[in-house]
Design a protein around this motif. Structure first.
Motif, PDB file in Angstrom:
ATOM      1  N   ALA A  46       0.710  -1.078  -0.216  1.00 18.17           N
ATOM      2  CA  ALA A  46      -0.125  -0.030  -0.072  1.00 18.17           C
ATOM      3  C   ALA A  46       0.756   1.409  -0.044  1.00 18.17           C
ATOM      4  O   ALA A  46       2.165   1.122   0.568  1.00 18.17           O
ATOM      5  CB  ALA A  46      -0.936   0.185   1.207  1.00 18.17           C
ATOM      6  N   PHE A  76       1.835   1.982   3.901  1.00 22.02           N
ATOM      7  CA  PHE A  76       1.758   0.497   4.611  1.00 22.02           C
ATOM      8  C   PHE A  76       1.771   0.745   6.047  1.00 22.02           C
ATOM      9  O   PHE A  76       2.775   1.285   6.809  1.00 22.02           O
ATOM     10  CB  PHE A  76       2.958   0.073   4.063  1.00 22.02           C
ATOM     11  CG  PHE A  76       3.139  -1.403   4.864  1.00 22.02           C
ATOM     12  CD1 PHE A  76       2.617  -2.452   4.143  1.00 22.02           C
ATOM     13  CD2 PHE A  76       4.079  -1.683   5.600  1.00 22.02           C
ATOM     14  CE1 PHE A  76       2.491  -3.779   4.802  1.00 22.02           C
ATOM     15  CE2 PHE A  76       4.308  -2.790   6.250  1.00 22.02           C
ATOM     16  CZ  PHE A  76       3.581  -3.902   5.945  1.00 22.02           C
ATOM     17  N   VAL A  77       0.639   0.364   6.740  1.00 19.23           N
ATOM     18  CA  VAL A  77       0.738   0.218   8.008  1.00 19.23           C
ATOM     19  C   VAL A  77       0.355  -1.217   8.740  1.00 19.23           C
ATOM     20  O   VAL A  77      -0.414  -1.805   8.178  1.00 19.23           O
ATOM     21  CB  VAL A  77      -0.494   1.405   8.722  1.00 19.23           C
ATOM     22  CG1 VAL A  77       0.121   2.906   8.543  1.00 19.23           C
ATOM     23  CG2 VAL A  77      -1.604   1.386   7.878  1.00 19.23           C
ATOM     24  N   VAL A  78       0.965  -1.052   9.703  1.00 15.31           N
ATOM     25  CA  VAL A  78       0.817  -2.626  10.494  1.00 15.31           C
ATOM     26  C   VAL A  78       0.614  -2.359  11.989  1.00 15.31           C
ATOM     27  O   VAL A  78       1.371  -1.085  12.440  1.00 15.31           O
ATOM     28  CB  VAL A  78       1.867  -3.682  10.099  1.00 15.31           C
ATOM     29  CG1 VAL A  78       1.545  -4.321   9.077  1.00 15.31           C
ATOM     30  CG2 VAL A  78       3.158  -3.118  10.209  1.00 15.31           C
ATOM     31  N   ASN A  79       0.262  -3.215  12.949  1.00 15.59           N
ATOM     32  CA  ASN A  79       0.213  -3.045  14.127  1.00 15.59           C
ATOM     33  C   ASN A  79       1.897  -2.814  14.856  1.00 15.59           C
ATOM     34  O   ASN A  79       2.665  -3.510  14.775  1.00 15.59           O
ATOM     35  CB  ASN A  79      -0.107  -4.418  14.921  1.00 15.59           C
ATOM     36  CG  ASN A  79      -0.232  -4.205  16.286  1.00 15.59           C
ATOM     37  OD1 ASN A  79       0.342  -3.232  16.972  1.00 15.59           O
ATOM     38  ND2 ASN A  79      -0.749  -5.294  17.006  1.00 15.59           N
ATOM     39  N   PRO A  80       2.003  -1.570  15.239  1.00 20.31           N
ATOM     40  CA  PRO A  80       3.298  -1.032  15.662  1.00 20.31           C
ATOM     41  C   PRO A  80       3.938  -2.051  16.870  1.00 20.31           C
ATOM     42  O   PRO A  80       5.138  -1.692  17.076  1.00 20.31           O
ATOM     43  CB  PRO A  80       3.069   0.425  15.930  1.00 20.31           C
ATOM     44  CG  PRO A  80       1.708   0.380  16.313  1.00 20.31           C
ATOM     45  CD  PRO A  80       1.053  -0.549  15.506  1.00 20.31           C
TER      46      PRO A  80
END
Lengths: 262, 304
Positions: B82, B85-89
């Motif tokens: 994406a 791009f984001v994921v659980n930090p």
């Protein structure tokens, strides 16, 4: 095998543990006051309340263990925390994670939107049952010291089961609003308003002459049948479970129809 | 066979236009660059292909399938990065990648370890402790790790330092060599030019150019400097079609010429020329002309 459900639980395990331990402690603490109440101090204080208020607060038989727990522990404080858990988890499960951008990634994987919702709902339900189980254990732990033996383990179990379903129901409301709108504020605020109105409807419907309103409230099916006195209210539990099913269906249909927000 | 087919896709958000009547086809095994300024509709197009959003009109096909009804089957064959791009930090990099791999039914550990090593990504780091560039590497690993038939990458090099950008371009070349198709968006032409077989440029939701980089260049404006040995016919030069910005400095003429130099050469043969220099258009400049030109290129863009 890792799945969306176990991952959802793992991501929230600290918060969930906090909710479970906190709810159990508060429940044990309030239950621990019962011996003082039973000796009549509370009953005297309540004497001064108008009959309407006593009925509204479910304090008519405050000196029995079931009456006391039903009005205090399971009447206000524990369902309040459990419902907050449900609303927070249901909101994050769809709208919260969507606004944070996490759902884009998950749904670009081989995970259908329906499967995502089912897993998030399963995680919500598991969390709600964990909290209810913690409360159940806490009640068993203080049962002797707090002189609660007049309530059977079965009656206690039935009330805790209703608690789990109550929290799940409000979580499902938050999921459905989030699934339909994609808006975290809408899910959070919408469900909170519904919960407050539902509580008020169950508590004050009789006083304001709108008795029918309580039948629309999940709180009625949670405690209206007085599980602590009457044991399992299967029809009430069935209605809460059915409400979850309906809400989940609404969530699935609306979520499958719309664009994800970016 | 076309891996991606977009036919007459329009996407509107309320009154705002995202895409207008977009047509695009990406062939099997092709590296396709998708260029445009921010807000041109690149991410909108990409999100349509992944069924994160649905077209208002028109249809898209990926591997001949409908992105909506066949989403799960398609997503098995796609690696997606994406734009944001984001994921659980709170997760560790390795944990996060293992979870995402699990959603795909598992990916060989070695595959993940190799990619992480090439990109110099620490698998034991917490995601929240990572810089923007290192987070982007996590995104690259999860997109490439299952060796998908189609890679859809939205601004893949954003935040990467030049060295890692080179590694990324190597990964794309290797993917192409392995027969994978790559659809990547960017706003940096040089990066796309290094690997892309074809390039599409979109502006305000419309396709303004679609061709190989070489052909896009040939159609673009070149800068000429001609020094005459004899007399200089300024009027004749100015009258040539496509000539602009003509300046004459004693025997030297400087001007821009769009398109073919054929007529210029015809004119020059009737004069004595001491020196001739044509400068390739700077790629960024070329890119810029497409961004700015209102609709001049739209007609050409469609017959490829």
């Amino acid at each position: 095998m890792s799945s969306v459900m176990t991952q959802s639980l793992r991501d929230s395990h600290r918060g969930l543990a906090g909710f479970a331990v906190g709810t159990a402690l508060v429940a044990a603490m309030y239950a621990g006051f019962y011996p003082q109440m039973a000796d009549g101090a509370m009953a005297e204080a309540v004497e001064g309340f108008s009959p309407g208020l006593r009925e509204a607060l479910n304090m008519d038989d405050i000196s029995t263990a079931a009456g006391y727990l039903g009005s205090s522990v399971f009447g206000i404080i524990v369902p309040l925390i459990a419902v907050i858990y449900g609303i927070a988890t249901g909101t994050r499960g769809v709208a919260g994670d969507e606004e944070a951008g996490y759902l884009d990634l998950l749904l670009a994987h081989p995970v259908s939107r329906t499967r995502l919702l089912l897993h998030r709902f399963a995680a919500l339900t598991a969390g709600a049952f964990l909290i209810a189980a913690a409360v159940w254990l806490a009640m068993l732990a203080v049962r002797t010291s707090a002189q609660l033996h007049s309530i059977s383990i079965g009656q206690l179990t039935s009330q805790c089961l209703a608690l789990a379903l109550l929290a799940t129901t409000f979580g499902a409301v938050a999921m459905a609003i989030g699934a339909a709108t994609g808006s975290r504020p809408a899910a959070l605020a919408g469900t909170t308003v519904i919960a407050v109105l539902a509580y008020a409807a169950n508590t004050f419907a009789t006083q304001i002459g709108a008795d029918a309103a309580r039948y629309a409230s999940p709180f009625h099916y949670y405690i209206g049948g007085e599980p602590l006195k009457n044991g399992f209210q299967w029809a009430d539990l069935g209605i809460l479970a059915a409400a979850c099913g309906v809400l989940l269906s609404i969530a699935t249909v609306t979520f499958n129809r719309r664009d994800l927000t970016s | 066979m076309a891996v991606i087919e977009i036919e007459g896709v329009t996407k509107t958000y309320g009154t705002r236009r995202g895409l207008v009547d977009l047509d695009l086809a990406v062939s099997d095994g092709e590296v396709f660059g998708f260029l445009g300024p921010n807000g041109a509709g690149k991410s909108t197009t990409i999100r349509l292909l992944l069924d994160l959003i649905r077209p208002t009109r028109g249809r898209a096909r990926v591997f001949g399938l409908d992105p909506r009804t066949d989403a799960v089957a398609l997503h098995r064959r796609i690696g997606y990065l994406a734009g944001d791009f984001v994921v659980n930090p709170r997760q560790q990099v390795g944990e996060c990648l293992a979870f995402l791999a699990g959603l795909r039914g598992g990916v060989p550990r070695q595959q993940v370890a190799d990619l992480a090593a090439r990109l110099d990504l620490d698998l034991s780091a917490r995601i929240k402790s990572l810089s923007k560039g290192n987070r982007q590497k996590v995104g690259l690993v999860q997109a490439f790790m299952h060796q998908p038939d189609l890679l859809i990458l939205d601004e893949p090099t954003s935040g990467l330092d030049p060295l890692v950008q080179q590694t990324f371009l190597d990964l794309v070349r290797e993917a192409k060599a392995a027969g994978q198709t790559v659809f990547m968006s960017s706003h940096i032409m040089t990066e796309v030019e290094a690997v892309a077989d074809r390039v599409a440029i979109i502006r305000e939701g419309r396709l303004v150019a679609l061709d190989t980089v070489a052909r896009l260049r040939s159609q673009a404006v070149h800068r000429y400097t001609v020094t005459f040995a004899g007399p200089l016919d300024r009027a004749a030069l100015a009258a040539l079609p496509g000539v602009t910005d003509l300046t004459v400095d004693s025997a030297t003429a400087r001007f821009h010429l769009a398109g073919s130099p054929d007529e210029l050469i015809g004119l020059l043969t009737r004069h004595r020329v001491a020196a001739l220099q044509a400068t390739e258009p700077d790629l960024e400049e070329l890119f810029f002309t497409y961004y700015q030109r209102p609709d001049a290129k739209t007609a050409e863009a469609h017959h490829v």
